[in-house]
Write an enzyme that holds these catalytic residues in place. Structure first.
Site, mmCIF file in Angstrom:
data_model
loop_
_atom_site.group_PDB
_atom_site.id
_atom_site.type_symbol
_atom_site.label_atom_id
_atom_site.label_comp_id
_atom_site.label_asym_id
_atom_site.label_seq_id
_atom_site.Cartn_x
_atom_site.Cartn_y
_atom_site.Cartn_z
ATOM 1 N N ARG A 53 46.766 -28.490 4.788
ATOM 2 C CA ARG A 53 45.608 -27.637 5.108
ATOM 3 C C ARG A 53 45.173 -26.836 3.886
ATOM 4 O O ARG A 53 43.992 -26.611 3.649
ATOM 5 C CB ARG A 53 45.934 -26.697 6.283
ATOM 6 N N TYR A 105 18.319 -26.889 12.551
ATOM 7 C CA TYR A 105 19.201 -27.756 13.324
ATOM 8 C C TYR A 105 19.629 -27.038 14.611
ATOM 9 O O TYR A 105 20.064 -25.878 14.567
ATOM 10 C CB TYR A 105 20.427 -28.119 12.479
ATOM 11 N N ASP A 177 20.882 -24.961 3.570
ATOM 12 C CA ASP A 177 21.386 -26.169 4.231
ATOM 13 C C ASP A 177 20.591 -27.330 3.648
ATOM 14 O O ASP A 177 19.422 -27.523 3.970
ATOM 15 C CB ASP A 177 21.207 -26.070 5.756
ATOM 16 N N LYS A 202 25.693 -36.974 7.638
ATOM 17 C CA LYS A 202 24.369 -37.532 7.446
ATOM 18 C C LYS A 202 24.317 -38.345 6.142
ATOM 19 O O LYS A 202 25.017 -39.317 6.038
ATOM 20 C CB LYS A 202 23.336 -36.401 7.497
HETATM 21 C C1 LIG Z 1 23.799 -32.477 11.752
HETATM 22 C C2 LIG Z 1 23.456 -31.232 11.064
HETATM 23 C C3 LIG Z 1 24.337 -30.133 11.076
HETATM 24 C C4 LIG Z 1 25.649 -30.165 11.825
HETATM 25 O O1 LIG Z 1 26.545 -31.083 11.251
HETATM 26 P P1 LIG Z 1 27.663 -31.920 12.080
HETATM 27 O O2 LIG Z 1 28.259 -32.783 11.017
HETATM 28 O O3 LIG Z 1 26.945 -32.680 13.143
HETATM 29 O O4 LIG Z 1 28.623 -30.934 12.633
HETATM 30 C C5 LIG Z 1 23.962 -29.001 10.357
HETATM 31 N N1 LIG Z 1 22.788 -28.929 9.688
HETATM 32 C C6 LIG Z 1 21.919 -29.974 9.679
HETATM 33 C C7 LIG Z 1 20.642 -29.850 8.924
HETATM 34 C C8 LIG Z 1 22.224 -31.141 10.365
HETATM 35 O O5 LIG Z 1 21.343 -32.160 10.357
#
Ligand SMILES: *Cc1c(COP(=O)(O)O)cnc(C)c1O
Length: 386
Positions: A53, A105, A177, A202
């Site tokens: 961890r 999101y 983000d 993604k």
């Molecule tokens: C999908 C997404 C998240 C969350 O991520 P996960 O991997 O699904 O937990 C956060 N911000 C954006 C812009 C996203 O598209």
């Protein structure tokens, strides 16, 4: 002719991720270290690894690669984008206030409104493509600005340089983000961002087969603070998944090139369709963020949304799709389409959704890397041939 790694372009550095790092074997691919714990050479001595961890060689290579890619001091890999965001929000205290993009999101809305609100973290949602609105939302107790750009699902573009200057002036932590564009297309640290956040599920992962998240800190101090929170709360990415993500990084630039080209072709085609009433893609000249996007990003990305004439048409399209999958998520090689109002953004309060224009005739498309002709042909039969 020697070519030092530091001088390589971003594309080449991505491909070369991990090459030569396994010095013992010379492996081109870096190994997975599954060990949960490590022998201590003696009391008070360490190999550099004590417990997985706190530190793992495979995760460390991934985290270093993410930091270098972004031009930051430290990268941290998490079990999901939400685990990364959770760790980020734990940086704040009860009574703190954060300003957040309203075109956001859905899961980020949910965790702020239904989890962190209980602990006294206050939030204002604003249109971050309007810098004046952001400035007006700042309060004496504001600690940070969290921006998603392009926004989700309406692809609004925020002015990163202007927001960076505003955050510096008002003493706010500037968090971006950057999931939709990745550092290959948009480099928030160059505009004054302090932390970048990613759902690596993604584009970083890119194959719809991995759930992961990341934070990158610009300064060592912030990196240490976020590492402390990561180690304390434990939302780390397991070594097998770190390896998979390292593998995915190698093709990131190549994939994005195709995502961008395909998305522009699809957006241009959609604009011509009688049943399509609006197309949201920053690569289109008529998009209000087009010029800004061109200045601050190296590409417009693979995400677009569009509005059709009625909710019934939207449902018909989803039902008739063949090549494109009706599925949540985005950023993978396979094209995916969603209905944000009932899927990704279902946790955004209905009144807020209506105000933003996230209604049941709005579709979001994550344009994959299939042939653009095949994607368009599928859209054509789903939309027009009935
Ligand atoms: C999908 C997404 C998240 C969350 O991520 P996960 O991997 O699904 O937990 C956060 N911000 C954006 C812009 C996203 O598209």
């Amino acid at each position: 002719m020697t070519c030092r790694n530091e001088n390589l372009t971003l594309e080449s550095r991505l491909v070369q991720t991990g090459v030569g790092r396994d010095e013992r074997t010379g492996g081109i691919s870096f190994p997975i270290y599954p060990s949960a714990t490590y022998r201590h050479p003696g009391v008070g001595e360490s190999t550099g690894y004590d417990y997985t961890r706190s530190g793992n060689p495979t995760r460390q290579l991934l985290e270093e690669s993410l930091a270098r890619l972004e031009g930051g001091a430290r990268g941290l890999a998490f079990a999901s984008g939400m685990a990364a965001l959770t760790t980020l929000f734990l940086h704040f205290s009860s009574g703190d206030h954060v300003v957040v993009s309203q075109d956001l999101y859905g899961g980020t809305y949910r965790i702020l409104d239904q989890v962190f609100a209980k602990f006294g973290l206050r939030v204002s949602y604003v249109d971050t493509s309007d810098t004046t609105a952001v400035a007006a939302a700042i309060r004496p107790e504001s600690k940070a600005l969290l921006v998603e750009t392009p926004g989700n699902p309406l692809l609004g573009v925020a002015d990163l340089a202007a927001l960076g200057a505003l955050c510096r002036e008002r003493g706010l932590l500037f968090v971006v983000d950057n999931t939709f564009l990745t550092p290959v297309l948009q480099r928030p640290f160059e505009f004054g961002a302090d932390i970048t956040v990613y759902s690596a599920t993604k584009y970083f992962g890119g194959h719809n087969d991995l759930c992961a998240g990341a934070l990158v800190a610009r300064t060592p101090e912030l990196g240490d603070r976020l590492y402390f929170l990561q180690n304390s709360t434990g939302g780390i990415l397991p070594p097998q998944d770190c390896w998979l993500l390292l593998r995915s990084l190698k093709t990131l630039a190549l994939r994005l090139e195709r995502h961008c080209a395909n998305a522009l072709a699809v957006a241009r085609w959609l604009e011509q369709q009688p049943k399509v009433t609006a197309v949201y893609y920053p690569g289109l000249e008529r998009h209000p963020g087009h010029a800004l996007s061109k200045r601050q990003s190296a590409g417009f990305g693979g995400m677009l949304s569009f509005r059709v004439d009625t909710p019934a048409t939207a449902r018909q399209v989803l039902k008739r799709l063949q090549l494109i999958s009706f599925a949540e998520s985005l950023g993978g090689v396979e094209s995916l389409m969603t209905l944000p109002a009932v899927q990704t953004h279902a946790d955004v309060p209905e009144a807020e959704r209506r105000r933003l224009g996230i209604c049941e005739s709005l579709l979001r498309l994550s344009v994959g890397i299939e042939s653009a002709c095949d994607i368009i042909a599928d859209l054509d039969q789903a939309l027009n041939q009935c």
